[in-house]
Design a protein around this motif. Structure first.
Motif, PDB file in Angstrom:
ATOM      1  N   GLY A 117       0.785  -1.227   0.000  1.00  0.00           N
ATOM      2  CA  GLY A 117       0.000   0.000   0.000  1.00  0.00           C
ATOM      3  C   GLY A 117       0.818   1.279   0.000  1.00  0.00           C
ATOM      4  N   GLY A 118       2.038   1.197  -0.491  1.00  0.00           N
ATOM      5  CA  GLY A 118       2.853   2.411  -0.529  1.00  0.00           C
ATOM      6  C   GLY A 118       4.279   2.116  -0.946  1.00  0.00           C
ATOM      7  N   ALA A 119       5.168   3.038  -0.625  1.00  0.00           N
ATOM      8  CA  ALA A 119       6.568   2.925  -1.038  1.00  0.00           C
ATOM      9  C   ALA A 119       7.214   1.696  -0.421  1.00  0.00           C
ATOM     10  N   ALA A 120       8.122   1.103  -1.162  1.00  0.00           N
ATOM     11  CA  ALA A 120       8.818  -0.094  -0.693  1.00  0.00           C
ATOM     12  C   ALA A 120      10.175  -0.183  -1.374  1.00  0.00           C
ATOM     13  N   GLN A 121      10.931  -1.187  -0.961  1.00  0.00           N
ATOM     14  CA  GLN A 121      12.204  -1.500  -1.605  1.00  0.00           C
ATOM     15  C   GLN A 121      12.036  -2.812  -2.374  1.00  0.00           C
ATOM     16  N   VAL A 122      12.695  -2.902  -3.509  1.00  0.00           N
ATOM     17  CA  VAL A 122      12.736  -4.141  -4.281  1.00  0.00           C
ATOM     18  C   VAL A 122      14.203  -4.478  -4.503  1.00  0.00           C
ATOM     19  N   VAL A 123      14.612  -5.642  -4.028  1.00  0.00           N
ATOM     20  CA  VAL A 123      16.011  -6.059  -4.141  1.00  0.00           C
ATOM     21  C   VAL A 123      16.090  -7.238  -5.099  1.00  0.00           C
ATOM     22  N   LEU A 124      16.820  -7.062  -6.189  1.00  0.00           N
ATOM     23  CA  LEU A 124      17.030  -8.119  -7.169  1.00  0.00           C
ATOM     24  C   LEU A 124      18.404  -8.737  -6.897  1.00  0.00           C
ATOM     25  N   LEU A 125      18.412  -9.933  -6.326  1.00  0.00           N
ATOM     26  CA  LEU A 125      19.664 -10.617  -6.006  1.00  0.00           C
ATOM     27  C   LEU A 125      20.092 -11.446  -7.212  1.00  0.00           C
ATOM     28  N   GLY A 126      21.317 -11.219  -7.683  1.00  0.00           N
ATOM     29  CA  GLY A 126      21.736 -11.831  -8.934  1.00  0.00           C
ATOM     30  C   GLY A 126      20.931 -11.243 -10.074  1.00  0.00           C
ATOM     31  N   ALA A 127      20.899  -9.904 -10.134  1.00  0.00           N
ATOM     32  CA  ALA A 127      20.005  -9.195 -11.057  1.00  0.00           C
ATOM     33  C   ALA A 127      20.289  -9.470 -12.523  1.00  0.00           C
ATOM     34  N   SER A 196      24.864   0.930   0.512  1.00  0.00           N
ATOM     35  CA  SER A 196      24.345   1.561  -0.706  1.00  0.00           C
ATOM     36  C   SER A 196      22.989   2.224  -0.504  1.00  0.00           C
ATOM     37  N   GLY A 197      22.444   2.133   0.713  1.00  0.00           N
ATOM     38  CA  GLY A 197      21.195   2.833   0.996  1.00  0.00           C
ATOM     39  C   GLY A 197      20.009   1.962   1.352  1.00  0.00           C
ATOM     40  N   PHE A 198      20.182   0.645   1.339  1.00  0.00           N
ATOM     41  CA  PHE A 198      19.101  -0.254   1.724  1.00  0.00           C
ATOM     42  C   PHE A 198      18.783  -0.088   3.209  1.00  0.00           C
ATOM     43  N   VAL A 199      17.478   0.000   3.526  1.00  0.00           N
ATOM     44  CA  VAL A 199      17.025   0.191   4.908  1.00  0.00           C
ATOM     45  C   VAL A 199      16.347  -1.089   5.384  1.00  0.00           C
ATOM     46  N   PRO A 200      16.950  -1.832   6.316  1.00  0.00           N
ATOM     47  CA  PRO A 200      16.394  -3.125   6.742  1.00  0.00           C
ATOM     48  C   PRO A 200      14.980  -3.032   7.299  1.00  0.00           C
ATOM     49  N   GLU A 201      14.611  -1.888   7.872  1.00  0.00           N
ATOM     50  CA  GLU A 201      13.295  -1.751   8.506  1.00  0.00           C
ATOM     51  C   GLU A 201      12.194  -1.338   7.531  1.00  0.00           C
ATOM     52  N   ILE A 226      19.163 -15.018   5.553  1.00  0.00           N
ATOM     53  CA  ILE A 226      19.318 -13.563   5.681  1.00  0.00           C
ATOM     54  C   ILE A 226      18.016 -12.857   5.332  1.00  0.00           C
ATOM     55  N   VAL A 227      17.367 -13.293   4.245  1.00  0.00           N
ATOM     56  CA  VAL A 227      16.095 -12.684   3.854  1.00  0.00           C
ATOM     57  C   VAL A 227      15.016 -13.008   4.880  1.00  0.00           C
ATOM     58  N   ALA A 228      14.962 -14.264   5.320  1.00  0.00           N
ATOM     59  CA  ALA A 228      13.939 -14.661   6.289  1.00  0.00           C
ATOM     60  C   ALA A 228      14.063 -13.883   7.592  1.00  0.00           C
ATOM     61  N   ASP A 229      15.288 -13.573   7.990  1.00  0.00           N
ATOM     62  CA  ASP A 229      15.502 -12.817   9.227  1.00  0.00           C
ATOM     63  C   ASP A 229      14.831 -11.449   9.190  1.00  0.00           C
ATOM     64  N   LYS A 230      14.659 -10.892   7.996  1.00  0.00           N
ATOM     65  CA  LYS A 230      14.054  -9.562   7.874  1.00  0.00           C
ATOM     66  C   LYS A 230      12.565  -9.575   8.210  1.00  0.00           C
ATOM     67  N   CYS A 231      11.959 -10.787   8.262  1.00  0.00           N
ATOM     68  CA  CYS A 231      10.551 -10.886   8.648  1.00  0.00           C
ATOM     69  C   CYS A 231      10.331 -10.405  10.077  1.00  0.00           C
ATOM     70  N   THR A 232      11.363 -10.431  10.902  1.00  0.00           N
ATOM     71  CA  THR A 232      11.230  -9.959  12.285  1.00  0.00           C
ATOM     72  C   THR A 232      11.298  -8.448  12.386  1.00  0.00           C
ATOM     73  N   LEU A 233      11.670  -7.788  11.270  1.00  0.00           N
ATOM     74  CA  LEU A 233      11.840  -6.335  11.274  1.00  0.00           C
ATOM     75  C   LEU A 233      10.722  -5.600  10.558  1.00  0.00           C
ATOM     76  N   THR A 234      10.220  -6.187   9.463  1.00  0.00           N
ATOM     77  CA  THR A 234       9.282  -5.457   8.615  1.00  0.00           C
ATOM     78  C   THR A 234       8.533  -6.425   7.711  1.00  0.00           C
ATOM     79  N   HIS A 235       7.547  -5.919   6.984  1.00  0.00           N
ATOM     80  CA  HIS A 235       6.853  -6.735   5.991  1.00  0.00           C
ATOM     81  C   HIS A 235       7.854  -7.149   4.912  1.00  0.00           C
TER      82      HIS A 235
END
Length: 339
Positions: A117-127, A196-201, A226-235
């Motif tokens: 429902g708003g701004a987000a980050q999109v991370v392409l790993l092995g882009a 590089s500016g990625f915000v974990p939260e 590493i990705v799964a751990d971010k579930c404890t911080l944010t959507h």
């Protein structure tokens, strides 16, 4: 786009000759691609093969940069395979799996961003040669990060610059695009991403398309944790494709990591919701998989526990398209995960 009438349509149904844009033949692009062909390993080259698939399935994928990102060699190689398949009346035309996979990831990225429902980050790993930041309107409020080897990002940036200079209507669709030179097989890629500016939260969609099976088991598990751990911080949403064990035998020197049951693996790492699709499922055919006798539909009709196809004795090689999500206020319910 209405995919309902595509049936098992193949690329360039009305044009047997490959028509490449002039930009592909310019000195700058040819010099860049001489490095790709002569110096890159199979993992890096796979990025160009994916771009070729998107370019030659342009009747369902709108990616105006795919031709130049693929390069002449990979476009011609795939085009020859497509011609051969059509001549032989093959039920599965070369590149169709790339087309379906691309469309699935496109649709799930858009759905995930809508859910935020708003701004987000999109991370392409092995882009690799992914051009979503230039072609998906749903990224207009998102900060996109592309993580890959420095040499891949260097060549890609130069190719994109050449394309943008020669074509007026091409522009960045994402709110921002940041390229992060890092190897996700190493331990420092997350640190480099944050520098590089990625915000974990901040709400994030993580995209692992066509990459995780190139990693070793320990490397792949580290990335997933590493990705799964971010579930404890944010959507957090993970979109990834997994090969089963039988699929890695396609080329044992290239493919390593596999999971026969990623819908069980991911909850064990911390994701609360997991949905698995196979090529040809309702959300993973896009009008390209209606033939009930094609390989993918036959596999879908067999229980996933069956390893050998009873019809022909071949290994059941499957590609799973998986979306997983979690957030700090969600709990994992293993009882809802199919066994």
């Amino acid at each position: 786009m209405d995919h309902s009438k595509q049936e098992n349509a193949s690329p360039e149904d009305h044009d047997l000759e490959l028509k490449l844009p002039h930009l592909v033949f310019t000195k700058t692009v040819r010099e860049l691609y001489s490095k790709v062909v002569n110096e890159w390993d199979s993992l890096k080259k796979s990025a160009c093969q994916t771009a070729a698939g998107r370019a030659l399935w342009k009747h369902v994928i709108h990616d105006p940069l795919a031709d130049v990102l693929a390069g002449e060699t990979y476009l011609r190689n795939l085009h020859e395979k497509i011609k051969k398949d059509r001549h032989n009346n093959a039920r599965e035309i070369s590149g169709v799996i790339l087309a379906v996979r691309t469309l699935w990831f496109d649709s799930k990225i858009e759905a995930a961003l809508d859910s935020f429902g708003g701004a987000a980050q999109v991370v392409l790993l092995g882009a690799g040669m992914d051009a979503r930041a230039y072609r998906l309107n749903c990224l207009k409020e998102s900060d996109v990060f592309e993580v890959d080897f420095p040499e891949v990002l260097h060549v890609k940036a130069a190719l994109l610059q050449a394309a943008l200079e020669s074509t007026e209507h091409l522009r960045l669709m994402a709110k921002s695009l940041t390229r992060v030179a890092a190897d996700i097989r190493e331990n420092d890629w997350l640190e480099k991403l944050q520098i590089s500016g990625f915000v974990p939260e901040k709400n994030t969609v993580w995209v692992l398309e066509g990459i995780i099976y190139y990693l070793s088991n320990s490397q792949a598990m580290q990335v997933l944790k590493i990705v799964a751990d971010k579930c404890t911080l944010t959507h957090t949403v993970l979109l990834a494709d997994f090969m089963n064990k039988a699929s890695t035998t396609l080329s044992s020197s290239i493919f390593h990591f596999y999971s026969d049951w990623p819908d069980n693996l991911l909850p064990s790492l911390g994701f609360a919701n997991v949905k698995l699709s196979q090529i040809g499922d309702p959300d993973a055919h896009f009008g390209l998989m209606h033939d009930p006798l094609n390989l993918f539909n036959k596999l879908r009709n067999l229980p996933r526990s069956i390893e050998i196809n009873p019809d022909d004795g071949t290994p059941c090689r499957r590609l799973y398209l998986v979306q997983a999500s979690g957030s700090p206020n969600q709990t994992i319910s293993l009882s809802s995960i199919p066994m």
